[in-house]
Motif scaffolding. Structure first.
Motif, short mmCIF file in Angstrom:
data_model
loop_
_atom_site.label_atom_id
_atom_site.label_comp_id
_atom_site.label_asym_id
_atom_site.label_seq_id
_atom_site.Cartn_x
_atom_site.Cartn_y
_atom_site.Cartn_z
N GLN A 194 1.66 -10.80 18.77
CA GLN A 194 2.20 -9.59 19.44
C GLN A 194 2.36 -8.45 18.45
O GLN A 194 2.02 -7.31 18.73
N LEU A 195 2.88 -8.81 17.29
CA LEU A 195 3.13 -7.78 16.27
C LEU A 195 1.84 -7.11 15.85
O LEU A 195 1.75 -5.88 15.77
N ARG A 208 5.47 5.59 14.28
CA ARG A 208 4.55 6.64 14.69
C ARG A 208 5.24 7.95 14.99
O ARG A 208 4.80 8.73 15.83
N THR A 246 10.88 -10.41 12.66
CA THR A 246 9.64 -10.25 13.44
C THR A 246 9.97 -10.04 14.92
O THR A 246 9.41 -9.16 15.58
N LEU A 294 11.56 -14.69 10.92
CA LEU A 294 11.39 -14.84 12.37
C LEU A 294 12.30 -13.85 13.11
O LEU A 294 11.88 -13.18 14.07
N LYS A 324 1.97 5.35 -0.06
CA LYS A 324 1.73 6.63 0.62
C LYS A 324 2.10 7.75 -0.34
O LYS A 324 2.92 7.58 -1.22
N ARG A 365 9.89 -7.45 5.47
CA ARG A 365 9.58 -8.85 5.78
C ARG A 365 8.81 -9.50 4.62
O ARG A 365 9.09 -10.62 4.23
N LEU A 392 8.38 -3.93 8.29
CA LEU A 392 7.30 -4.88 8.01
C LEU A 392 7.17 -5.14 6.51
O LEU A 392 6.90 -6.26 6.07
N GLU A 444 6.08 -20.26 18.20
CA GLU A 444 6.81 -19.04 18.54
C GLU A 444 6.48 -17.96 17.52
O GLU A 444 6.23 -16.80 17.87
N PRO A 475 0.84 -1.20 0.00
CA PRO A 475 0.00 0.00 0.00
C PRO A 475 0.88 1.25 0.00
O PRO A 475 1.80 1.36 0.80
N LEU A 527 0.68 -4.64 18.16
CA LEU A 527 1.49 -3.41 18.25
C LEU A 527 1.30 -2.49 17.06
O LEU A 527 1.57 -1.29 17.13
N ILE A 528 0.88 -3.05 15.95
CA ILE A 528 0.75 -2.24 14.73
C ILE A 528 -0.47 -1.34 14.83
O ILE A 528 -1.55 -1.78 15.20
N VAL A 529 -0.23 -0.10 14.50
CA VAL A 529 -1.30 0.88 14.58
C VAL A 529 -1.86 1.13 13.19
O VAL A 529 -1.12 1.24 12.22
N LEU A 546 -1.07 0.86 8.30
CA LEU A 546 0.18 1.12 7.62
C LEU A 546 0.47 0.05 6.58
O LEU A 546 0.73 0.32 5.44
N HIS A 547 0.48 -1.13 7.05
CA HIS A 547 0.65 -2.25 6.13
C HIS A 547 -0.38 -3.27 6.52
O HIS A 547 -0.34 -3.82 7.61
N PRO A 548 -1.35 -3.51 5.68
CA PRO A 548 -2.47 -4.34 6.12
C PRO A 548 -2.03 -5.77 6.37
O PRO A 548 -1.59 -6.46 5.46
N VAL A 549 -2.11 -6.14 7.59
CA VAL A 549 -1.81 -7.53 7.92
C VAL A 549 -3.13 -8.25 8.03
O VAL A 549 -3.97 -7.91 8.87
N SER A 598 8.92 -23.82 16.37
CA SER A 598 9.08 -22.44 15.93
C SER A 598 7.77 -21.85 15.44
O SER A 598 7.57 -20.65 15.47
N ARG A 638 5.67 3.68 10.59
CA ARG A 638 5.75 2.41 11.32
C ARG A 638 5.98 2.67 12.81
O ARG A 638 5.41 1.99 13.66
N LEU A 652 8.99 -2.13 18.38
CA LEU A 652 7.69 -1.47 18.58
C LEU A 652 7.35 -1.35 20.07
O LEU A 652 6.66 -0.42 20.49
N ASP A 677 -3.14 2.87 10.00
CA ASP A 677 -2.70 4.10 9.37
C ASP A 677 -3.58 4.39 8.17
O ASP A 677 -3.58 3.62 7.21
N CYS A 701 -1.56 -14.99 8.70
CA CYS A 701 -0.43 -15.61 9.38
C CYS A 701 -0.85 -16.32 10.66
O CYS A 701 -0.02 -16.85 11.38
N LEU A 722 4.64 -14.45 18.14
CA LEU A 722 5.25 -13.18 17.72
C LEU A 722 4.31 -12.42 16.80
O LEU A 722 4.17 -11.19 16.90
N GLU A 723 3.66 -13.18 15.92
CA GLU A 723 2.76 -12.53 14.98
C GLU A 723 1.60 -11.87 15.71
O GLU A 723 1.18 -10.75 15.37
N VAL A 733 9.00 -6.68 16.91
CA VAL A 733 8.17 -6.66 18.14
C VAL A 733 8.92 -5.91 19.24
O VAL A 733 8.35 -5.08 19.96
#
Lengths: 316, 473
Positions: B85-86, A220, A187, A184, A125, A154, A151, B78, A123, B89-91, B2-5, B75, A218, A194, B93, B10, B82-83, A191
């Protein structure tokens, strides 16, 4: 005529000698997949996933402006016999078409299956509403500097992995393992960043160009202005004077410029506002030797230090 | 965002649940049992069979779950954690925008328009035969587009000031740039230009006016090849001959080009012989083809500097020559050698250097009746230009060019010193100031000194076009 013949003979004499000398030192390995990457991020991803299976040539230096790359004869020759190309697209590499055509590498021209557009699906900007030079040297398709967002990088790793697996199917398993391991690690780091750098949110800053937009969003951070009045228009004293007022009003403490951007404009504002000026590259490899994750680590740590915030410990 | 997850993309893939099926079958069996209590055993038997089937399904589900649990690498969990958590955390946008899918220039060529205006002050208008004090010297329209998977079409149309508020239009270049590797699906690096093009002779000659480092072509090119340089119609082949990279990653490349073109390189309206013939009212013509060749060796000296040598020639094919209606027969030949050295300053490119030298020699073997333009002698002319340029800031350049060249069909010669300053307010607008001191000796006795100041304004719009690689680092 004699002078001309002397030049020709000199040239003829020089070429075989130097080539004989160099060819023994050549690093080329015909068994490897030859990969061209326009920027260090794509080159490092290809090396990370391909390792001994690939020979990667990166065109843009870590300390170089991607838009200002010039296609030299040596790069054209290197490109000619390559198998795979990773490039941003979105008109970020305006020199690429000339380099590929100059090299006769029609197999890697945009639209060919082995010319991988890394911006696909990301996407965008800052897609311009007005497309003319009154807005400066705007990118017609939007801001292409998306590799500054970890991100996005990744997902780019997956794109690189897909391309390598397609061309090296016999090594699919090992490439996928490396891809998964890289994703991994990134990521985990993301984490942590962030979490540990959550306090960066809403911090106002100024950049030289618009190249940091994806990175800033990313984490902010908030860009309140750029040293350039318009994209790739040189800073003027009038614009900088107004920017200084904005910076004072918004309590800006940080200015980021890239190594290829002259320090004069940032020094101008630093003399008038109490700010820290950081020279950070959007490309890994600057500082020398940093990989992709280390590069993000470095940039974030530098920003945190400049703002007197705690620095995240990668060893935790 | 921001980046559509994609929240599901995942996340662990959920096993297809059979709970609804189990429940439905259970209810059905109970319903059947209740409503058919008074009925015969076959219904009860069916319900019983269903219950057994349900039990089997549940056992199998448990088995599948156990197998999947055991097969999943640690893994994954794990990574899943992590995903999760990520994603937390992503806001979001709202600033992202969809990629453009409509390209306004679809099916049309990329178009670049270059406009070059010149203002001139000083003396020498008579000697130089230049146009007006102020002129829109040239408007160049550059069209490019792939015409096949292996070729690009190029058209460079020029509208130029002919003086006295008159303009003339010409096709400066129009060719197909063909890659033979694409055409024949092989590994050759051979390329061809087919049509009309600036021939690969010399250094300055190969550039368009707006790409020149100075406001005018060097004097050797102007006085030996003509004000526009040499442009030919025909076919050119070019390819790298050798390339190697040292252990330090420094490359060395040798390449060559060979063109077969019509013989009018020197005889057109802008050609050096054509101008002379026109001055004397002679008709001049040539159908004899010419060969133009060039060899270039490029070498990266270190991470910050490189060097290029070039040698080129123009010669005739066969015995046909250029002829005039007065009976002159002229056989043209030209030779060129050039060297370019660049050194990059710091990462901002400030302090970068460009040093360039070019030598040109033309030989015109003339027979037939002697006349002022074409004396019945063999004539050899020499000329050279030396340029030094330094990048002073991110968008300013300061340089000087030294020139010396013989003048055609006379014992005269021209020497010049041309300091210049170029400023790029943006990539699309350039302002250049060039002072020029010329010493012209038309013959053994006359000596004219010309001092003039040139102000050049160049701007372009439309598609970006690549600059010659040596103008920047």
């Amino acid at each position: 005529m004699q002078l001309f013949m002397t030049c020709v003979l000199l040239l003829g004499a020089l070429s075989p000698t130097t080539h004989a000398q160099d060819s023994s030192e050549s690093t080329g390995d015909s068994a490897k997949l030859r990969v061209i990457a326009t920027i260090p991020t794509y080159g490092l991803l290809a090396e990370e996933l391909g390792q001994d299976l690939v020979e990667v040539i990166t065109v843009c230096r870590p300390g170089q402006d991607l838009h200002g790359v010039m296609a030299t004869p040596a790069f054209m020759a290197r490109v000619r016999s390559s198998d795979l190309l990773f490039y941003t697209g979105l008109d970020a590499e305006l020199w690429l078409d000339g380099m590929l055509r100059g090299a006769g590498a029609v197999n890697l021209l945009p639209g060919n299956p082995n010319a991988i557009v890394m911006s696909t699906g990301v996407p965008l900007k800052e897609v311009p509403a007005i497309l003319d030079r009154s807005q400066g040297d705007v990118h017609a398709f939007g801001n292409p500097h998306m590799w500054t967002d970890p991100l996005v990088v990744r997902d780019m790793a997956t794109r690189v992995g897909d391309a390598l697996v397609r061309l090296l199917p016999e090594h699919a398993e090992v490439i996928r393992d490396r891809e998964e391991a890289f994703r991994l690690r990134l990521t985990k780091a993301l984490v942590r960043w962030l979490t540990d750098y959550a306090s960066l949110a809403n911090t106002p800053l100024v950049t030289y160009h618009q190249s940091w937009r994806y990175f800033l969003d990313r984490f902010r951070l908030v860009r309140v202005g750029t040293l350039e009045p318009k994209p790739r228009v040189m800073p003027t004293s009038g614009h900088l004077t107004k920017l200084v007022e904005t910076m004072q009003a918004r309590d800006v403490k940080l200015v980021i410029r890239e190594p290829w951007q002259h320090p004069q404009a940032s020094e101008f504002v630093a003399e008038r506002v109490d700010v820290t000026v950081l020279a950070l590259s959007t490309h890994p490899g600057w500082p020398e030797g940093t990989g992709i994750i280390e590069h993000f680590e470095h940039n974030l740590a530098e920003i945190a230090r400049a703002l007197d915030l705690p620095v995240s410990d990668p060893g935790e | 965002m921001l980046h559509p997850v994609d929240p599901g993309a995942c996340a662990p893939t959920p096993r297809r649940s059979r709970r609804p099926l189990v429940s439905l079958v259970g209810l059905l069996s109970l319903f059947l049992a209740g409503t058919t209590r008074a009925q015969e055993d076959p219904v009860e038997a069916l319900a019983s069979a269903l219950r057994e089937a349900l039990a089997t399904i549940e056992r199998l589900e448990a088995r599948i779950a156990a197998l999947e649990e055991g097969a999943a690498p640690t893994s994954d969990s794990e990574a899943d954690q992590l995903e999760a958590q990520l994603r937390a955390l992503i806001v979001d946008d709202p600033a992202t925008q969809p990629q453009r899918t409509i390209f306004p220039s679809a099916s049309n060529p990329r178009i670049g328009v270059f406009m070059d205006a010149l203002a001139e002050a000083g003396n020498g208008e008579e000697e130089l035969g230049d146009g007006d004090r102020f002129s829109l010297r040239e408007t160049e329209i550059d069209f490019r587009m792939p015409i096949s998977p292996f070729a690009e079409g190029v058209l460079v149309a020029v509208h130029e000031d002919a003086g006295n508020n008159e303009f003339e239009s010409l096709v400066e270049e129009g060719y197909a740039d063909i890659s033979w590797s694409g055409l024949f699906h092989n590994d050759t690096a051979l390329r061809s230009r087919l049509g009309r093009f600036r021939v690969g002779f010399g250094k300055d000659n190969r550039l368009h006016l707006h790409d020149l480092p100075q406001a005018d072509r060097n004097l050797a090119t102007q006085y030996q090849l003509g004000g526009e340089g040499v442009i030919g119609d025909g076919i050119e082949f070019s390819m790298p001959l050798a390339h190697s990279d040292s252990a330090d990653g420094l490359g060395a490349t040798t390449s060559a080009s060979l063109a077969f073109v019509n013989g009018e390189l020197f005889t057109g309206e802008e050609g050096i012989l054509g101008e002379r013939a026109e001055d004397d009212g002679l008709e001049i013509d040539s159908d004899a083809p010419l060969i133009v060749g060039r060899v270039t060796h490029y070498r990266e000296l270190d991470a910050r500097s490189d060097l290029e040598f070039g040698a080129s020639f123009i010669t005739n094919m066969g015995s046909d020559t250029i002829t005039t209606d007065a009976g002159n027969e002229i056989t043209p030949r030209a030779y060129g050698a050039d060297i370019t050295w660049r050194q990059r300053g710091d990462e901002t490119l400030v302090g970068s250097w460009l040093l360039q030298g070019e030598y040109l020699q033309t030989d015109f073997q003339a027979t037939g009746p002697a006349n002022p333009s074409f004396p019945n002698t063999d004539e050899t002319n020499h000329g050279f230009a030396l340029t030094a340029q330094r990048q002073m800031s991110m968008n300013t350049y300061l340089g000087v060019r030294l020139d010396r060249t013989d003048m055609l069909a006379s014992a005269g010669e021209v020497e010049g010193v041309s300091p210049y300053f170029s400023w790029y307010p943006t990539e699309f607008f350039r302002v250049r100031t060039q002072a020029q001191y010329l010493s012209m000796r038309d013959d053994a006795t006359a000596d004219d000194s010309i001092t003039r100041l040139l102000f050049q304004f160049t701007w372009n719009f439309g598609a970006h076009m690549p600059h010659p690689y040596w103008t920047n680092l």
